[in-house]
Design a protein around this motif. Structure first.
Motif, PDB file in Angstrom:
ATOM      1  N   LEU A  80       0.813  -1.227   0.000  1.00 31.93           N
ATOM      2  CA  LEU A  80       0.000   0.000   0.000  1.00 31.93           C
ATOM      3  C   LEU A  80       0.844   1.274   0.000  1.00 31.93           C
ATOM      4  O   LEU A  80       0.598   2.185  -0.766  1.00 31.93           O
ATOM      5  N   ALA A  81       1.785   1.362   0.906  1.00 34.70           N
ATOM      6  CA  ALA A  81       2.557   2.601   1.047  1.00 34.70           C
ATOM      7  C   ALA A  81       3.770   2.555   0.123  1.00 34.70           C
ATOM      8  O   ALA A  81       4.761   1.895   0.422  1.00 34.70           O
ATOM      9  N   GLU A  85       5.435   6.337   1.707  1.00 37.92           N
ATOM     10  CA  GLU A  85       4.350   7.322   1.781  1.00 37.92           C
ATOM     11  C   GLU A  85       3.050   6.609   2.093  1.00 37.92           C
ATOM     12  O   GLU A  85       2.647   5.713   1.347  1.00 37.92           O
ATOM     13  N   THR A  87      -0.845   5.781   2.173  1.00 41.23           N
ATOM     14  CA  THR A  87      -1.980   6.113   1.306  1.00 41.23           C
ATOM     15  C   THR A  87      -2.886   7.090   2.068  1.00 41.23           C
ATOM     16  O   THR A  87      -2.793   7.212   3.299  1.00 41.23           O
ATOM     17  N   ASP A  88      -3.779   7.746   1.352  1.00 44.91           N
ATOM     18  CA  ASP A  88      -4.702   8.685   2.008  1.00 44.91           C
ATOM     19  C   ASP A  88      -5.535   7.971   3.073  1.00 44.91           C
ATOM     20  O   ASP A  88      -5.831   8.530   4.124  1.00 44.91           O
ATOM     21  N   GLN A  90      -4.644   5.248   4.813  1.00 42.25           N
ATOM     22  CA  GLN A  90      -3.781   4.991   5.967  1.00 42.25           C
ATOM     23  C   GLN A  90      -3.596   6.273   6.786  1.00 42.25           C
ATOM     24  O   GLN A  90      -3.579   6.246   8.014  1.00 42.25           O
ATOM     25  N   GLN A  91      -3.457   7.387   6.079  1.00 41.89           N
ATOM     26  CA  GLN A  91      -3.290   8.674   6.754  1.00 41.89           C
ATOM     27  C   GLN A  91      -4.525   9.000   7.596  1.00 41.89           C
ATOM     28  O   GLN A  91      -4.416   9.459   8.740  1.00 41.89           O
ATOM     29  N   HIS A 113      -9.529  -0.662   0.967  1.00 41.14           N
ATOM     30  CA  HIS A 113      -9.013  -0.279  -0.347  1.00 41.14           C
ATOM     31  C   HIS A 113      -9.869  -0.898  -1.453  1.00 41.14           C
ATOM     32  O   HIS A 113     -10.134  -0.253  -2.459  1.00 41.14           O
ATOM     33  N   HIS A 150     -11.860   9.894   5.470  1.00 41.66           N
ATOM     34  CA  HIS A 150     -11.266   9.616   4.157  1.00 41.66           C
ATOM     35  C   HIS A 150     -12.292   9.793   3.043  1.00 41.66           C
ATOM     36  O   HIS A 150     -12.011  10.434   2.034  1.00 41.66           O
TER      37      HIS A 150
END
Ligand code: FES
Ligand code: FES
Length: 158
Positions: A80-81, A85, A87-88, A90-91, A113, A150
């Motif tokens: 995923l990352a 970075e 993902t939106d 995960q953020q 996802h 999200h």
């Protein structure tokens, strides 16, 4: 014990490895490919911790044999990352404290996802995904808040 070689595309990378006919996909991912992000909880299809995507569809990897996944495209939480970075999604989980011990998180993220890719709205996603994933820390309120945060961002961006 009968062993055979299987080839899978995992997170975009082709991997070939031997496996016994009785080996579960979850064990193949964790022990053979060393992708330990996929967690194993109940081993009977109830908790959702072991969820990965097989050819784009969410699958309980504790209920599938590794040999059944031969020639398939697999996606696990490690994919995923990209470049570290988040993902939106995960953020959003991070911002809403959508995880406590994190045991249920990888399977949950893969199911979320998939829901996002298939265009489910926030309410349906919350209902369908949380219905099939157990969080032993009972962090459902925070997980729900992360999904809503999200999906709100996705709606604004569209
Ligand atoms: S470990 Fe697979 S569903 Fe619980
Ligand atoms: S955060 Fe601990 S099991 Fe869900």
């Amino acid at each position: 014990m009968r062993s055979m070689e299987i080839t899978v595309l995992v997170n975009g990378r082709k991997r070939t490895a031997p496996t016994e006919a009785r080996t579960l996909l979850s064990d193949f991912l964790r022990h053979t490919l060393r992708l330990t992000g996929t967690h194993v909880g109940c081993e009977q299809g109830a908790c959702g911790s072991c969820t990965v995507l097989v050819d784009g569809e969410p699958v309980r990897s504790c209920l599938m044999l590794a040999v059944q996944a031969d020639s398939s495209r697999l996606e696990t939480v490690e994919g995923l990352a990209g470049n570290g970075e988040l993902t939106d999604l995960q953020q959003a989980m991070l911002e809403e404290h959508g995880l406590q011990c994190g045991f249920c998180t990888p399977g949950l993220l893969m199911a979320l996802h998939h829901a996002e890719r298939t265009g489910l709205d926030a309410a349906t996603t919350t209902h369908e995904v949380l219905d099939g994933h157990l969080c032993r820390c009972t962090g459902y309120g925070s997980i729900r808040a992360a999904i809503e945060r999200h999906w709100r961002r996705v709606d604004v961006a569209e």
